[in-house]
Motif scaffolding. Structure first.
Motif, PDB file in Angstrom:
ATOM      1  N   LEU A   2     -16.724  18.213  36.105  1.00 26.94           N
ATOM      2  CA  LEU A   2     -16.399  17.455  37.305  1.00 26.94           C
ATOM      3  C   LEU A   2     -15.248  18.131  38.137  1.00 26.94           C
ATOM      4  O   LEU A   2     -15.313  18.346  39.244  1.00 26.94           O
ATOM      5  CB  LEU A   2     -16.276  16.080  37.441  1.00 26.94           C
ATOM      6  CG  LEU A   2     -17.558  15.194  36.985  1.00 26.94           C
ATOM      7  CD1 LEU A   2     -17.237  13.776  36.680  1.00 26.94           C
ATOM      8  CD2 LEU A   2     -18.529  15.174  38.229  1.00 26.94           C
ATOM      9  N   LEU A   3     -14.325  18.475  37.487  1.00 26.40           N
ATOM     10  CA  LEU A   3     -12.863  19.077  37.880  1.00 26.40           C
ATOM     11  C   LEU A   3     -13.179  20.371  38.478  1.00 26.40           C
ATOM     12  O   LEU A   3     -12.633  20.774  39.055  1.00 26.40           O
ATOM     13  CB  LEU A   3     -11.960  18.930  37.015  1.00 26.40           C
ATOM     14  CG  LEU A   3     -11.209  17.555  36.671  1.00 26.40           C
ATOM     15  CD1 LEU A   3     -10.203  17.800  35.444  1.00 26.40           C
ATOM     16  CD2 LEU A   3     -10.404  17.441  37.990  1.00 26.40           C
TER      17      LEU A   3
ATOM     18  N   PRO B  76      -6.359  14.235  43.337  1.00 24.08           N
ATOM     19  CA  PRO B  76      -5.653  13.196  43.818  1.00 24.08           C
ATOM     20  C   PRO B  76      -5.667  11.824  42.609  1.00 24.08           C
ATOM     21  O   PRO B  76      -6.331  11.940  41.653  1.00 24.08           O
ATOM     22  CB  PRO B  76      -6.685  12.616  45.064  1.00 24.08           C
ATOM     23  CG  PRO B  76      -7.578  13.681  45.321  1.00 24.08           C
ATOM     24  CD  PRO B  76      -7.536  14.480  44.017  1.00 24.08           C
TER      25      PRO B  76
ATOM     26  N   VAL C 125      -6.376   8.838  42.477  1.00 25.61           N
ATOM     27  CA  VAL C 125      -7.519   7.997  41.917  1.00 25.61           C
ATOM     28  C   VAL C 125      -8.457   8.779  41.129  1.00 25.61           C
ATOM     29  O   VAL C 125      -9.200   8.097  40.394  1.00 25.61           O
ATOM     30  CB  VAL C 125      -7.916   7.130  43.241  1.00 25.61           C
ATOM     31  CG1 VAL C 125      -8.504   8.185  44.096  1.00 25.61           C
ATOM     32  CG2 VAL C 125      -9.169   6.135  42.827  1.00 25.61           C
ATOM     33  N   VAL C 126      -8.630  10.033  41.572  1.00 29.72           N
ATOM     34  CA  VAL C 126      -9.666  10.709  40.758  1.00 29.72           C
ATOM     35  C   VAL C 126      -8.995  10.875  39.600  1.00 29.72           C
ATOM     36  O   VAL C 126      -9.976  11.053  38.495  1.00 29.72           O
ATOM     37  CB  VAL C 126      -9.772  12.140  41.694  1.00 29.72           C
ATOM     38  CG1 VAL C 126     -10.423  13.177  40.715  1.00 29.72           C
ATOM     39  CG2 VAL C 126     -10.410  11.924  42.839  1.00 29.72           C
TER      40      VAL C 126
ATOM     41  N   VAL D  17      -9.701   8.132  37.251  1.00 27.33           N
ATOM     42  CA  VAL D  17     -11.331   7.885  36.925  1.00 27.33           C
ATOM     43  C   VAL D  17     -11.451   9.005  35.652  1.00 27.33           C
ATOM     44  O   VAL D  17     -11.998   8.800  34.810  1.00 27.33           O
ATOM     45  CB  VAL D  17     -11.843   8.272  38.144  1.00 27.33           C
ATOM     46  CG1 VAL D  17     -13.545   8.727  37.676  1.00 27.33           C
ATOM     47  CG2 VAL D  17     -11.904   7.254  39.196  1.00 27.33           C
ATOM     48  N   MET D  18     -11.050  10.192  35.807  1.00 31.56           N
ATOM     49  CA  MET D  18     -11.266  11.378  34.825  1.00 31.56           C
ATOM     50  C   MET D  18     -10.559  10.650  33.501  1.00 31.56           C
ATOM     51  O   MET D  18     -11.079  11.155  32.522  1.00 31.56           O
ATOM     52  CB  MET D  18     -10.444  12.398  35.251  1.00 31.56           C
ATOM     53  CG  MET D  18     -10.984  13.319  36.580  1.00 31.56           C
ATOM     54  SD  MET D  18     -12.620  13.626  36.067  1.00 31.56           S
ATOM     55  CE  MET D  18     -13.262  14.020  37.948  1.00 31.56           C
TER      56      MET D  18
ATOM     57  N   LEU E 162      -7.953   2.192  31.377  1.00 27.52           N
ATOM     58  CA  LEU E 162      -7.429   2.285  32.547  1.00 27.52           C
ATOM     59  C   LEU E 162      -5.752   2.038  32.458  1.00 27.52           C
ATOM     60  O   LEU E 162      -5.198   2.526  33.381  1.00 27.52           O
ATOM     61  CB  LEU E 162      -8.166   0.938  33.250  1.00 27.52           C
ATOM     62  CG  LEU E 162      -7.839   0.861  34.868  1.00 27.52           C
ATOM     63  CD1 LEU E 162      -8.304   2.156  35.426  1.00 27.52           C
ATOM     64  CD2 LEU E 162      -8.387  -0.363  35.259  1.00 27.52           C
TER      65      LEU E 162
END
Lengths: 205, 205, 205
Positions: free
Chosen positions: C54-55, C118, C120-121, C124-125, C158
């Protein structure tokens, strides 16, 4: 016919064989014609797609060359009309699947080595090319994965991948010969497993 | 409001609608609030994520623009508090989902064509954008995929994708008009399927 | 030992711990030795693989550095021979898994921030790195995902991800200290959840 052309046609054939097995899974579940195409395509190109995404060495093969998609769509539609006679000849399919397994495991390894992947990575890619299409198909259909059945299947893919990876490094060996030897090894092991019901021991403790 | 701005807002709306359906799936299984966010986000962005990974034409959309993630998180939290009234209005959701399907199938196709993908690949990407979020959601929850129900769903996405791909090539047609026609076609077919319980014939042999 | 070296070794250790949990899942289902390796590897590297795909910020970690694969293969084979004593010490594994969770969530967030994602990303990662390996394992095995059990698990990941992402921006804080604080926070919350059976409230309406 050159070696490259021969490999291309066998690759298309292997995709077709896997696509038929995906469409037959849709037939078993009494799905509609679009689901035949969906599962035929996922099973046909799934393993190679994951390989190409992980290798990051160029576009995904069916995006670069749409013949693969058309083959999946075509044989899935064909299976919609021809599933009963195909299933009556299920032994033919088992053998075609064995050929697909042998081709994909070796071609996947070769593609990874061509993209400069280390040997152990290339072997993983070969095994994945040959096996993840059916794994995704069975997972989506909530079936127990065929891969996990005790019959020798992954082992044959592993043999094809390892023997190609080892022989490809030997100086003086013709690449066509190496491809052939590796594919025949994988096919022979899978054939023996089918004929003599060979299996690895399961965990029993 | 420009066409681009309108498309952006409809895209965000479609992500929100799919995220709600994911969070409602978590509600059905009596999961906790983080699982609401997890399934809301996976369902909202899953299809487009796979499309962007396969196209390899720039970053994944929700990494480039974090509004999509915030929308998923926000509506998933909203669903945690509002699930009962939402479910009482499930017919509203079915229609919102039909709108999301129409938008995603056409926008996904447009994005793929913009990345120079061949037409058949672009159609696959459009159908995938509209359907893989719910497919991943159902697979993770061990539910039978909604996609495989006989109601016309994938067919409507296919109609939106195909009509956009064909019309986008016609010289002299305004792109906004083409987008609208394709989205309305997909929505109309899905609407007819909902109202009249249309379905493709299942495999019966 | 430098901070980088320490992180590398803890990363390998976390992969090993997750690989053991994957191989133990294969043991539960009485699969063969190749399936042990398959599930050990998927569980060990699955979360980080999805993060790296994804990155799009360089090669997938186990392709760039094959030590990760060898660790997965090695501990999966080890589990084949040692599963009964390992299961007898299942409490040790639960604690090792808690350590893996803490390490992966923070290291995944750090890798994403390092790739200019960013905040928030990046969070998530981090959560994905720590949790998707087990999610894929359970999905393939048709088990109900451990992730969805009410025990606090994702929440701890989290906490590790968020606390690292927030503290990494504070000027004047040493990066090693920030990593340690975030990992200890995640581990402490997971430890409290194990010891006192903490859970988030489930959806009950």
């Amino acid at each position: 016919m050159t070696l490259a052309a021969l490999l291309y046609w066998t690759d298309l054939l292997a995709v077709a064989v896997f696509a038929i097995s995906g469409a037959l899974a849709a037939a078993e579940q009494k799905l509609d014609v679009l689901a035949f195409i969906l599962f035929g395509t996922i099973t046909g190109v799934g393993g190679g797609t994951l390989r190409d995404l992980l290798l990051q060495a160029g576009p995904v093969f069916w995006i670069a060359d749409t013949h693969y998609l058309w083959v999946c769509i075509g044989v899935s539609l064909g299976t919609w009309y021809l599933a009963p006679p195909l299933r009556a000849r299920v032994r033919i399919l088992v053998w075609a699947d064995a050929a697909g397994l042998a081709l994909f495991s070796v071609l996947g390894t070769a593609k990874a080595l061509g993209a400069e992947a280390p040997m152990v990575v290339a072997v993983v890619m070969g095994v994945m090319s040959a096996s993840f299409g059916s794994l995704i198909r069975d997972t989506l259909l909530n079936r127990s994965p065929v891969l996990l059945e005790p019959e020798i299947y992954v082992t044959a893919a592993l043999l094809g991948a390892v023997s190609y990876a080892l022989l490809a490094d030997v100086p003086g060996l013709d690449d066509g010969v190496v491809l052939l030897v590796a594919m025949v090894s994988a096919f022979a092991l899978r054939a023996a497993a089918i004929l003599f019901d060979l299996r690895l021991p399961n965990y029993r403790r």
